[in-house]
Design an enzyme around this catalytic site. Structure first.
Site, PDB file in Angstrom:
ATOM      1  N   HIS A  82       0.846  -1.186   0.000  1.00  0.00           N
ATOM      2  CA  HIS A  82       0.000   0.000   0.000  1.00  0.00           C
ATOM      3  C   HIS A  82       0.883   1.237   0.000  1.00  0.00           C
ATOM      4  O   HIS A  82       2.046   1.186   0.418  1.00  0.00           O
ATOM      5  CB  HIS A  82      -0.893   0.024   1.239  1.00  0.00           C
ATOM      6  CG  HIS A  82      -1.981  -0.995   1.217  1.00  0.00           C
ATOM      7  ND1 HIS A  82      -3.040  -0.941   2.083  1.00  0.00           N
ATOM      8  CD2 HIS A  82      -2.175  -2.092   0.447  1.00  0.00           C
ATOM      9  CE1 HIS A  82      -3.847  -1.966   1.848  1.00  0.00           C
ATOM     10  NE2 HIS A  82      -3.336  -2.678   0.856  1.00  0.00           N
ATOM     11  N   GLU A  84       0.887   3.808   1.921  1.00  0.00           N
ATOM     12  CA  GLU A  84       1.361   4.157   3.262  1.00  0.00           C
ATOM     13  C   GLU A  84       2.558   3.297   3.664  1.00  0.00           C
ATOM     14  O   GLU A  84       3.535   3.796   4.245  1.00  0.00           O
ATOM     15  CB  GLU A  84       0.239   3.969   4.301  1.00  0.00           C
ATOM     16  CG  GLU A  84      -0.977   4.823   4.056  1.00  0.00           C
ATOM     17  CD  GLU A  84      -2.055   4.138   3.214  1.00  0.00           C
ATOM     18  OE1 GLU A  84      -3.234   4.501   3.376  1.00  0.00           O
ATOM     19  OE2 GLU A  84      -1.728   3.241   2.405  1.00  0.00           O
ATOM     20  N   CYS A 112      -6.138   1.822   5.912  1.00  0.00           N
ATOM     21  CA  CYS A 112      -6.813   0.587   6.322  1.00  0.00           C
ATOM     22  C   CYS A 112      -6.234   0.114   7.657  1.00  0.00           C
ATOM     23  O   CYS A 112      -5.299   0.717   8.205  1.00  0.00           O
ATOM     24  CB  CYS A 112      -6.629  -0.487   5.251  1.00  0.00           C
ATOM     25  SG  CYS A 112      -4.926  -1.094   5.128  1.00  0.00           S
ATOM     26  N   CYS A 115      -2.427  -0.687   7.552  1.00  0.00           N
ATOM     27  CA  CYS A 115      -1.615   0.530   7.542  1.00  0.00           C
ATOM     28  C   CYS A 115      -1.693   1.265   8.874  1.00  0.00           C
ATOM     29  O   CYS A 115      -0.693   1.812   9.346  1.00  0.00           O
ATOM     30  CB  CYS A 115      -2.025   1.423   6.388  1.00  0.00           C
ATOM     31  SG  CYS A 115      -1.634   0.689   4.783  1.00  0.00           S
TER      32      CYS A 115
END
Length: 178
Positions: A82, A84, A112, A115
């Protein structure tokens, strides 16, 4: 940990939902909107590669950007790639540390749960995000991930920065897939 106040910029509004908490002070020499523009460029780059357009960055409070990330799940065949996570990894390498105290994450989409856990483990001071994620957001939308009693320290979070632009980028991407 509560964010530092920026009294000259009142909380913004995304739709009818106010931003979450007081507007924190941005890193020196920049604004949340300028930092979100950089994150949006990462999201646009992700979209060009066929990835879900999410971008992120890590900035020190002196204004230095030390990590950039974009979604790379398909490119790397990695469900943890992701935006992040990419920014956190890059910032850790920059600082040669797994602790990112004194830094903030700026992301185009509400993080999410995975993360949010990485943000906590990295000891980031706070998170600023653009659009809410009503499907898997773990700060305000689906789960109050930082407010769980077992989590310490608790990073602050603030949402709604350039929210419409962040949301339109995502909705246009998914509309094009249909």
């Amino acid at each position: 940990m509560k964010p530092p106040q920026d009294r000259q910029n009142p909380p913004s509004v995304f739709g009818s939902t106010p931003s979450w908490g007081p507007r924190p002070r941005a890193p020196a020499g920049t604004s949340w909107e300028e930092l979100m523009e950089l994150a949006l460029k990462q999201a646009e780059y992700a979209s060009e590669w066929g990835e879900i357009p999410v971008g992120a960055l890590i900035a020190k409070m002196d204004g230095t950007v030390i990590g950039l990330g974009r979604n790379r799940n398909l490119e790397l065949s990695d469900p943890s790639a992701h935006a992040e996570m990419e920014a956190i990894r890059q910032a850790g390498q920059y600082l040669t540390s797994n602790r990112l105290n004194g830094c903030v994450l700026v992301a185009t989409l509400e993080p999410c749960l995975m993360c949010a856990g990485a943000i906590r483990e990295a000891r980031l001071d706070g998170v600023v995000f653009g659009a809410e994620d009503f499907r898997s957001g773990a700060l305000v939308s689906c789960l109050p991930g930082f407010d769980l009693d077992l989590i310490s320290p608790k990073p602050w979070h603030y949402g709604g920065v350039l929210a419409r632009r962040c949301a339109v980028l995502l909705s246009d991407f998914f509309a094009d897939l249909r």
